[in-house]
Design a protein around this motif. Structure first.
Motif, mmCIF file in Angstrom:
data_model
loop_
_atom_site.group_PDB
_atom_site.id
_atom_site.type_symbol
_atom_site.label_atom_id
_atom_site.label_comp_id
_atom_site.label_asym_id
_atom_site.label_seq_id
_atom_site.Cartn_x
_atom_site.Cartn_y
_atom_site.Cartn_z
ATOM 1 N N THR A 14 0.808 -1.210 0.000
ATOM 2 C CA THR A 14 0.000 0.000 0.000
ATOM 3 C C THR A 14 0.847 1.268 0.000
ATOM 4 O OG1 THR A 14 -0.170 -0.030 2.401
ATOM 5 C CG2 THR A 14 -1.944 -1.093 1.173
ATOM 6 N N GLU A 15 2.102 1.174 0.462
ATOM 7 C CA GLU A 15 2.990 2.325 0.495
ATOM 8 C C GLU A 15 4.045 2.157 -0.583
ATOM 9 O OE1 GLU A 15 4.547 2.835 4.415
ATOM 10 O OE2 GLU A 15 2.563 2.893 5.312
ATOM 11 N N CYS A 16 4.127 3.128 -1.476
ATOM 12 C CA CYS A 16 4.987 2.960 -2.641
ATOM 13 C C CYS A 16 5.922 4.132 -2.881
ATOM 14 C CB CYS A 16 4.138 2.756 -3.888
ATOM 15 S SG CYS A 16 3.156 1.272 -3.799
ATOM 16 N N PRO A 17 7.236 3.908 -2.771
ATOM 17 C CA PRO A 17 8.175 4.909 -3.272
ATOM 18 C C PRO A 17 8.151 4.872 -4.798
ATOM 19 C CG PRO A 17 9.227 3.444 -1.683
ATOM 20 C CD PRO A 17 7.900 2.856 -2.042
ATOM 21 N N ILE A 18 8.007 6.028 -5.408
ATOM 22 C CA ILE A 18 7.935 6.124 -6.862
ATOM 23 C C ILE A 18 8.948 7.170 -7.303
ATOM 24 C CG2 ILE A 18 6.436 6.602 -8.832
ATOM 25 C CD1 ILE A 18 4.051 6.084 -6.871
#
Length: 150
Positions: free
Chosen positions: A25-29
């Motif tokens: 659910t948590e995404c570094p982009i």
């Protein structure tokens, strides 16, 4: 070569398998620009540091980012928090595709910006010490200003 790779799942199928194992659910982009090319490669990871998807684009901002995020959403990723370089166009792209997501600057860019502010403060302090020493002909202040470069 085609026969050897025929059993390898597509990137989309690999993403589905990763999300089935451990939802993300948590995404570094972030966007990367490989040397020798003028293309951007957008990389989406998750909180488990798994690469979920890469996407070749002209840039990491605006409509290009939106396309990548829409593709990601279509494959079942439900982002509640997105970590990025905190640029306005990228944050807007995230909000347009994942309106419920919390946007925040990633660790790298937070440290980079903090270091920039500290460096600017140090230079201003050094200039102030040097100017004060020169104005009063104080060799101690001038010597201190020189050592602040070290």
């Amino acid at each position: 070569m085609d026969d050897i790779g025929s059993h390898v799942p597509t990137p989309e199928e690999m993403l589905q398998q990763l999300l089935a194992l451990t939802p993300a659910t948590e995404c570094p982009i972030d966007g990367y620009y490989p040397r020798g090319t003028d293309k951007c490669v957008m990389v989406v990871k998750d909180e488990h540091d798994r690469i979920l998807m890469t996407h070749e684009a002209k840039s990491e901002h605006g409509e290009e980012a939106r396309k990548c995020l829409k593709k990601l959403k279509a494959h079942g990723l439900h982002v509640t928090a997105a970590l990025s370089d905190d640029s306005q166009s990228f944050t807007e792209a995230i909000k347009s595709v994942y309106p419920q997501a919390r946007c925040q600057a990633d660790h790298f860019h937070t440290v980079k910006h903090s270091w920039g502010h500290l460096k600017k403060s140090l230079f201003a302090y050094r200039r102030m010490i040097k100017a004060s020493g020169e104005a009063t002909q104080d060799e101690t202040c001038i010597a201190l200003a020189r050592t602040l470069w070290e």
